[in-house]
Design a protein around this motif. Structure first.
Motif, mmCIF file in Angstrom:
data_model
loop_
_atom_site.group_PDB
_atom_site.id
_atom_site.type_symbol
_atom_site.label_atom_id
_atom_site.label_comp_id
_atom_site.label_asym_id
_atom_site.label_seq_id
_atom_site.Cartn_x
_atom_site.Cartn_y
_atom_site.Cartn_z
ATOM 1 N N LEU A 10 0.574 -1.068 -0.078
ATOM 2 C CA LEU A 10 0.097 0.020 0.079
ATOM 3 C C LEU A 10 0.928 1.316 -0.045
ATOM 4 C CD1 LEU A 10 -2.684 -0.930 2.480
ATOM 5 C CD2 LEU A 10 -3.107 -0.702 0.085
ATOM 6 N N LYS A 11 0.399 2.192 -0.746
ATOM 7 C CA LYS A 11 1.239 3.520 -0.706
ATOM 8 C C LYS A 11 1.114 4.139 0.558
ATOM 9 C CE LYS A 11 0.614 4.717 -5.694
ATOM 10 N NZ LYS A 11 -0.179 5.708 -6.541
ATOM 11 N N LYS A 12 2.025 5.014 1.046
ATOM 12 C CA LYS A 12 2.149 5.568 2.151
ATOM 13 C C LYS A 12 0.742 6.522 2.236
ATOM 14 C CE LYS A 12 6.997 6.047 3.015
ATOM 15 N NZ LYS A 12 8.104 6.761 3.333
ATOM 16 N N GLY A 13 0.183 6.688 3.468
ATOM 17 C CA GLY A 13 -0.995 7.399 3.751
ATOM 18 C C GLY A 13 -2.167 6.485 3.240
ATOM 19 N N VAL A 14 -2.329 5.617 2.811
ATOM 20 C CA VAL A 14 -3.389 4.640 2.698
ATOM 21 C C VAL A 14 -3.668 3.924 3.964
ATOM 22 C CG1 VAL A 14 -4.537 2.721 1.338
ATOM 23 C CG2 VAL A 14 -3.077 4.647 0.006
ATOM 24 N N LEU A 15 -4.953 3.791 4.321
ATOM 25 C CA LEU A 15 -5.088 3.119 5.601
ATOM 26 C C LEU A 15 -5.028 1.454 5.269
ATOM 27 C CD1 LEU A 15 -6.484 2.770 8.374
ATOM 28 C CD2 LEU A 15 -8.563 2.673 7.330
ATOM 29 N N ASP A 16 -4.214 0.818 6.354
ATOM 30 C CA ASP A 16 -4.160 -0.599 6.207
ATOM 31 C C ASP A 16 -4.997 -1.379 7.191
ATOM 32 O OD1 ASP A 16 -3.144 -3.214 6.030
ATOM 33 O OD2 ASP A 16 -0.850 -2.816 6.040
ATOM 34 N N ALA A 17 -6.198 -1.361 6.806
ATOM 35 C CA ALA A 17 -7.112 -2.183 7.988
ATOM 36 C C ALA A 17 -6.537 -3.552 8.427
ATOM 37 C CB ALA A 17 -8.530 -2.126 7.447
ATOM 38 N N GLN A 18 -5.853 -4.081 7.563
ATOM 39 C CA GLN A 18 -5.372 -5.608 7.767
ATOM 40 C C GLN A 18 -4.324 -5.377 8.741
ATOM 41 O OE1 GLN A 18 -4.296 -8.005 4.476
ATOM 42 N NE2 GLN A 18 -4.667 -9.830 5.663
ATOM 43 N N GLY A 19 -3.298 -4.606 8.310
ATOM 44 C CA GLY A 19 -2.202 -4.433 9.278
ATOM 45 C C GLY A 19 -2.636 -3.789 10.698
ATOM 46 N N GLN A 20 -3.332 -2.880 10.506
ATOM 47 C CA GLN A 20 -3.957 -2.142 12.069
ATOM 48 C C GLN A 20 -4.785 -3.567 12.836
ATOM 49 O OE1 GLN A 20 -7.058 0.519 11.246
ATOM 50 N NE2 GLN A 20 -6.580 1.652 13.455
ATOM 51 N N ALA A 21 -5.449 -4.410 12.101
ATOM 52 C CA ALA A 21 -6.126 -5.621 12.937
ATOM 53 C C ALA A 21 -4.867 -6.235 13.565
ATOM 54 C CB ALA A 21 -7.053 -6.262 11.904
ATOM 55 N N ILE A 22 -3.895 -6.742 12.851
ATOM 56 C CA ILE A 22 -2.758 -7.736 13.134
ATOM 57 C C ILE A 22 -2.035 -6.886 14.352
ATOM 58 C CG2 ILE A 22 -0.327 -8.542 12.627
ATOM 59 C CD1 ILE A 22 -1.707 -8.946 9.715
ATOM 60 N N GLY A 23 -1.961 -5.546 14.105
ATOM 61 C CA GLY A 23 -1.338 -4.725 15.293
ATOM 62 C C GLY A 23 -2.094 -4.670 16.673
ATOM 63 N N GLU A 24 -3.501 -4.912 16.626
ATOM 64 C CA GLU A 24 -4.155 -5.073 17.829
ATOM 65 C C GLU A 24 -4.079 -6.277 18.359
ATOM 66 O OE1 GLU A 24 -8.274 -3.942 16.525
ATOM 67 O OE2 GLU A 24 -7.516 -1.820 15.951
ATOM 68 N N VAL A 25 -4.283 -7.449 17.674
ATOM 69 C CA VAL A 25 -4.014 -8.861 18.046
ATOM 70 C C VAL A 25 -2.609 -8.866 18.782
ATOM 71 C CG1 VAL A 25 -3.628 -11.185 17.456
ATOM 72 C CG2 VAL A 25 -5.492 -9.789 16.309
ATOM 73 N N LEU A 26 -1.502 -8.257 18.143
ATOM 74 C CA LEU A 26 -0.112 -8.208 18.990
ATOM 75 C C LEU A 26 -0.241 -7.645 20.074
ATOM 76 C CD1 LEU A 26 2.200 -7.377 15.767
ATOM 77 C CD2 LEU A 26 1.730 -9.663 16.923
ATOM 78 N N ASP A 27 -0.934 -6.423 20.319
ATOM 79 C CA ASP A 27 -1.246 -6.013 21.674
ATOM 80 C C ASP A 27 -2.098 -6.741 22.518
ATOM 81 O OD1 ASP A 27 -0.009 -3.480 21.114
ATOM 82 O OD2 ASP A 27 -2.070 -2.413 20.355
ATOM 83 N N GLN A 28 -2.989 -7.717 22.019
ATOM 84 C CA GLN A 28 -3.560 -8.502 22.912
ATOM 85 C C GLN A 28 -2.706 -9.607 23.489
ATOM 86 O OE1 GLN A 28 -6.915 -10.085 20.782
ATOM 87 N NE2 GLN A 28 -7.872 -7.878 20.685
ATOM 88 N N TYR A 29 -1.740 -9.942 22.940
ATOM 89 C CA TYR A 29 -0.780 -10.992 23.034
ATOM 90 C C TYR A 29 0.642 -10.524 23.810
ATOM 91 C CZ TYR A 29 -3.231 -14.885 20.687
ATOM 92 O OH TYR A 29 -4.146 -15.646 20.238
#
Length: 83
Positions: A10-29
């Motif tokens: 994805l280009k810079k500035g484009v929302l990465d919903a999948q990456g954001q979801a993975i980041g949230e899971v990493l926080d949970q773990y």
């Protein structure tokens, strides 16, 4: 034989919903130290010929594989062994 490995991001500035979801899971773990997650695609194309491979890869990326509004790409060519 030659293999083209195309990396699509994805280009810079484009929302990465999948990456954001993975980041949230990493926080949970309780995974520490990961500031940001970006998800991309990897496409491998194996060619039986060596004729015009770069032109073919460029055409495939421009016309089929990449959404140029949101994505950018790069590729590399590799000698293909027995896979």
């Amino acid at each position: 034989m030659i293999k083209a490995v195309v990396e699509i991001r994805l280009k810079k500035g484009v929302l990465d919903a999948q990456g954001q979801a993975i980041g949230e899971v990493l926080d949970q773990y309780d995974v520490d130290g990961v500031e940001r997650v970006r998800v991309g695609k990897l496409v491998e194309l194996s060619f039986a010929t060596t004729d015009n491979i770069e032109e073919q890869v460029e055409a495939l990326c421009d016309q089929l594989l990449v959404n140029h509004e949101m994505e950018e790409y790069s590729y590399r060519l590799e000698e293909r062994g027995d896979e």
